[in-house]
Scaffold this active site. Structure first.
Site, mmCIF file in Angstrom:
data_model
loop_
_atom_site.group_PDB
_atom_site.id
_atom_site.type_symbol
_atom_site.label_atom_id
_atom_site.label_comp_id
_atom_site.label_asym_id
_atom_site.label_seq_id
_atom_site.Cartn_x
_atom_site.Cartn_y
_atom_site.Cartn_z
ATOM 1 N N ALA A 66 -0.688 0.668 2.579
ATOM 2 C CA ALA A 66 -1.621 -0.018 1.681
ATOM 3 C C ALA A 66 -0.923 -0.755 0.538
ATOM 4 O O ALA A 66 -1.579 -1.520 -0.176
ATOM 5 C CB ALA A 66 -2.620 0.985 1.105
ATOM 6 N N TYR A 67 0.362 -0.539 0.348
ATOM 7 C CA TYR A 67 1.059 -1.187 -0.763
ATOM 8 C C TYR A 67 1.203 -2.688 -0.499
ATOM 9 O O TYR A 67 1.839 -3.108 0.477
ATOM 10 C CB TYR A 67 2.446 -0.584 -0.989
ATOM 11 C CG TYR A 67 2.447 0.863 -1.435
ATOM 12 C CD1 TYR A 67 1.304 1.479 -1.964
ATOM 13 C CD2 TYR A 67 3.600 1.631 -1.358
ATOM 14 C CE1 TYR A 67 1.308 2.791 -2.385
ATOM 15 C CE2 TYR A 67 3.616 2.954 -1.787
ATOM 16 C CZ TYR A 67 2.467 3.530 -2.288
ATOM 17 O OH TYR A 67 2.485 4.841 -2.699
ATOM 18 N N ALA A 68 0.613 -3.468 -1.384
ATOM 19 C CA ALA A 68 0.670 -4.933 -1.304
ATOM 20 C C ALA A 68 0.276 -5.429 0.088
ATOM 21 O O ALA A 68 0.898 -6.336 0.647
ATOM 22 C CB ALA A 68 2.061 -5.447 -1.681
#
Length: 339
Positions: free
Chosen positions: A59-61
């Site tokens: 889900a990061y960036a």
């Protein structure tokens, strides 16, 4: 760099791990702000310092963090341990989130593609999912291990009772067990000492720490005067709850200790965590080489027993019931009173 066995596993990890949450760009510009070129310099610096443990999440960036990290670690794949996470929302579709078998299988395949690898060393469920039966999640994780897509599994942001429930089910069914719990822990956030730490110690589950500087608050760059500056990270991403005035009181003491050692407050905050016997590895995220250099130096900082005592006393969390009752009734005077 120093190294430790992660929990009861045979996995050997560096005491400091590199957190790649800042890699990429996106809807939280105060967090997602490290370009490919900047990331290359940071990862090279981390490898040079002996870090072998790298952490990211799908889900990061919007997946950019995994993509960037995968490209940079490709030439070093056999030398490093890559952890990534699943469970947070990764798309607009109703079921593009959670810990269902469907989502975990698709999320794992997507992470493998972005990381440009055929296996994930440590696959972590990012949070609890109240809509998916626990048995379904744990069986799916076990199948990912059996398929060879995942080597080890862990969890994050899960209360002790829930982690205990999962571990018991894994053991009873002969499934792959959690070797690691990645939890928030800092000098202004010691909640996990109530129940999570005793559970982990009793079951040999390794503890890795995220946000050891409380979102940057304990770095020392924030003061009572600049805390609300719209240009700083905390003004754009401040979700860790703690009383800020109490936090600044703690920072005053941290700064005093830092001056005595000729270091910066961030190093003192990290060194305290590394002194905790129940901590295996601490994730440090950096957006600048100078920040990473300072964080790396914490490994060599040795706090005195008196400094540790002062920090312990100043930041000790208020005991919760029934914990305080259990501790109280171990006192000999109290035992006599109850006879």
């Amino acid at each position: 760099m120093k190294y430790v066995q992660l929990g009861k596993s045979g996995l050997i990890v560096s005491r400091l791990a590199f957190g790649a949450m800042t890699f990429g760009s996106g809807k939280i510009p105060s967090v997602y702000k490290v370009s490919q070129d900047q990331a290359k310099e940071l990862v090279g610096q981390a490898l040079e310092a002996g870090i072998n443990f790298f952490d990211t999440a799908d889900a990061y960036a919007d997946g950019q963090s995994e993509e960037i990290l995968g490209r940079l670690l490709g030439p070093h794949r056999k030398e490093v341990i890559i952890a990534t996470k699943a469970g947070n929302r990764v798309g607009s579709g109703l079921i593009e989130t959670g810990l269902s078998r469907k989502h975990l299988f698709s999320a794992c395949d997507a992470s493998l593609a972005r990381l440009n690898t055929d296996y994930i060393d440590l696959y972590i469920v990012h949070k609890a999912d109240p809509f998916t039966p626990l048995e379904e999640t744990l069986e799916a994780l076990n199948d990912l291990v059996r398929l060879g897509k995942v080597r080890y599994i862990g969890y994050s942001n899960r209360p002790a009772w829930m982690a205990a429930q999962a571990l018991q089910m894994q053991r009873e069914r002969g499934w792959a067990t959690f070797i690691n719990g990645q939890m928030y822990y800092s000098l202004v956030g010691r909640d996990i000492e109530h129940d999570t730490v005793p559970f982990m110690k009793n079951n040999n589950v390794g503890l890795t720490v995220w946000s050891p500087l409380a979102g940057g608050f304990l770095s020392g760059k924030y003061t009572r005067d600049n805390l609300n500056d719209p240009n700083n990270r905390l003004s754009g991403f401040d979700f860790l709850p703690h009383d800020k005035e109490w936090g600044f009181t703690i920072l005053d003491t941290i700064r005093d200790i830092a001056r005595d050692h000729d270091v910066i407050p961030a190093q003192v905050s990290l060194a305290w965590l590394l002194e905790q016997a129940h901590v295996d590895s601490v994730l440090v995220g950096s957006s600048k080489p100078s920040q990473l250099e300072n964080n790396l130096a914490a490994v060599e900082l040795k706090l005195t027993s008196e400094e540790i005592r002062v920090l312990e006393q100043l930041t000790r969390p208020q005991p919760l019931y029934p914990n305080w009752f259990t501790t109280m009734t171990l006192d000999s005077q109290v035992i006599e009173a109850f006879k």
